[in-house]
Design an enzyme around this catalytic site. Structure first.
Site, PDB file in Angstrom:
ATOM      1  N   CYS A  14       0.662  -1.329   0.040  1.00 50.08           N
ATOM      2  CA  CYS A  14      -0.122  -0.051   0.061  1.00 50.08           C
ATOM      3  C   CYS A  14       0.901   1.271   0.020  1.00 50.08           C
ATOM      4  O   CYS A  14       0.824   2.172  -1.013  1.00 50.08           O
ATOM      5  CB  CYS A  14      -0.978  -0.021   1.216  1.00 50.08           C
ATOM      6  SG  CYS A  14      -2.111  -1.140   0.989  1.00 50.08           S
ATOM      7  N   ILE A  15       1.370   1.440   1.287  1.00 52.75           N
ATOM      8  CA  ILE A  15       2.042   2.871   1.352  1.00 52.75           C
ATOM      9  C   ILE A  15       3.385   3.193   0.264  1.00 52.75           C
ATOM     10  O   ILE A  15       3.215   4.408   0.021  1.00 52.75           O
ATOM     11  CB  ILE A  15       2.641   3.013   2.729  1.00 52.75           C
ATOM     12  CG1 ILE A  15       1.368   2.743   3.780  1.00 52.75           C
ATOM     13  CG2 ILE A  15       3.145   4.457   3.063  1.00 52.75           C
ATOM     14  CD1 ILE A  15       0.323   3.229   3.766  1.00 52.75           C
TER      15      ILE A  15
END
Length: 428
Positions: free
Chosen positions: A260-261
């Protein structure tokens, strides 16, 4: 009801099992025949998912797995949980989503609901995915079949994070699409959050991940600033988080990991350019976070220099390959970058991770495939010139590390409170 979940990884598998527990008959589909075989034999390949849970659902015939996309014709709903990585130019790679759309389109029955859960930029569902589904099926979205987006919210290894209890954002291509998607998820999820469109739902997920990326970058930058002033960032964060309002703690580290990040914010950066917008916060945060592995390697060099040793020729152990504590998920892990940087400087870099006994093939670091974790043994640990803590797994005995290690560089504050000889631990 019968639903198909495509992509049986860290998002798709727990979602499949939750639907199956909720009396929805689930067909899990994956292109990896090894995963399908393991699941149909009742074996989990994800640490925090128990094999016994899979066996139970197989026995009730509420869950089965397959590689056959033609079986889509058997279901009333299809949920797509496939990767959305960046390509070598750091641009969105929608090939997994679009290839999945092409694979299922010929088998869609009239009235079928298709939901995308993969994180992506606004417009993917109602433009890119809709186009391939309509072309491949000969049907129209919102008329002949239904289309929606509902972002995943998985947090592996967080015991408080249960699929059933995490509120689910849902956006539909039409009001009727939203109603069907809400009806589907209401069977398995306690709280639903309807939004006005697929794009609003896609933007919601990006905001969640960008928020984290920017705040992690902030504490990573403050770590460097405070260190230059002789101030410990970890002490400052612990003090600041006692404020009962207006503050949320984020923690520095050796870089960003997970699917994700490190990736998702740049989906918005890329899409924003189409509208003449510049995402300066996102890009600056990415710059800061991407620089962290280099900073860590400089600290490794400082620690070795204090012992009159160069990086080149030194034996360095990276402690923790997974991107976060207590999981076996090493996607986008900064440990790979650290291993690459240290090896490139002539170090003999090894790793220890009880959750990742052998490195699986990855798109970005294929050169490490097949590399095995060393043993946790006094003689082994004593044989390294330096141990670099990249991930602070709870199962590690840090007192043993303090006793056995010659020198420790700690990026996670894992050695706080451990009895250790003066000068042995360097924070990074």
């Amino acid at each position: 009801m019968k639903a198909a979940v495509i992509g049986l990884g860290y998002v798709g598998l727990p979602l499949s099992l939750q639907f199956a527990r909720s009396c929805v008959t689930v067909l899990g589909i994956d292109v990896d025949p090894r995963k399908v075989e393991l699941l149909n034999n009742g074996q989990s390949y994800i640490k925090h998912i128990e094999s016994a849970d899979i066996v139970e659902l197989l026995e009730t015939k509420k869950f089965s797995a397959s590689t056959d996309f033609s079986r889509i014709k058997e279901v009333e709903a299809v949920i797509i949980c496939v990767p959305t990585p960046l390509n070598k130019n750091r641009e969105p790679d929608l090939s997994f989503v679009l290839d999945t759309g092409r694979a299922i389109a010929p088998h869609l029955a009239k009235g079928t609901l298709v939901v995308l859960e993969s994180t992506t930029y606004p417009g993917t569902t109602d433009e890119d995915l809709r186009t391939v589904l309509e072309e491949g099926s000969g049907m129209k979205a919102g008329i002949d079949f239904h289309l929606a987006f509902s972002p995943e919210r998985e947090d592996p290894a967080n015991q408080k994070s249960k699929v059933k209890q995490i509120p689910k954002v849902v956006g539909g291509y039409t009001p009727a699409c939203l109603d069907l998607a809400m009806a589907l998820y209401s069977k398995a999820i306690d709280t639903l959050v309807p939004v006005s469109s697929c794009r609003a739902a896609e933007a919601t997920k990006l905001l969640e991940n960008i928020f984290r990326s920017v705040n992690i970058a902030l504490v990573n930058e403050l770590k460097l600033v405070y260190a230059a002033m002789g101030i410990d960032i970890w002490e400052v964060i612990e003090a600041a988080k006692t404020k009962p309002f207006g503050f949320m703690p984020f923690y520095p580290g050796p870089g960003l990991g997970g699917h994700c990040i490190p990736i998702d914010p740049f989906y918005l950066t890329w899409k924003a350019r189409e509208f003449g917008q510049h995402t300066r916060f996102i890009e600056l945060a990415g710059e800061i976070n991407t620089r962290m592995p280099e900073h860590v390697v400089h600290r490794v060099a400082d620690a070795l220099n204090a012992q009159q040793k160069p990086i080149s020729g030194s034996k360095i152990l990276i402690l923790g390959l997974a991107y976060k504590p207590n999981v076996d998920d090493e996607r986008e892990s900064p440990s790979y970058v650290l291993m690459d940087l240290l090896s490139g400087r002539g170090a003999e870099a090894e790793y220890y991770d009880p959750y990742v006994p052998v490195i699986k093939p990855t798109r970005e670091h294929s050169q490490f495939a097949g590399k095995k974790s060393v043993l946790w043994d006094q003689a082994v640990i004593e044989g390294f010139d330096l141990v670099l803590i990249a991930t602070n797994h709870a199962c590690i005995d840090y007192q043993e590390l303090a006793d056995w290690g010659q020198c420790v560089v700690d990026t996670r504050n894992a050695m706080a409170g451990v009895k250790v000889a003066p000068g042995k631990v360097w924070k990074a």
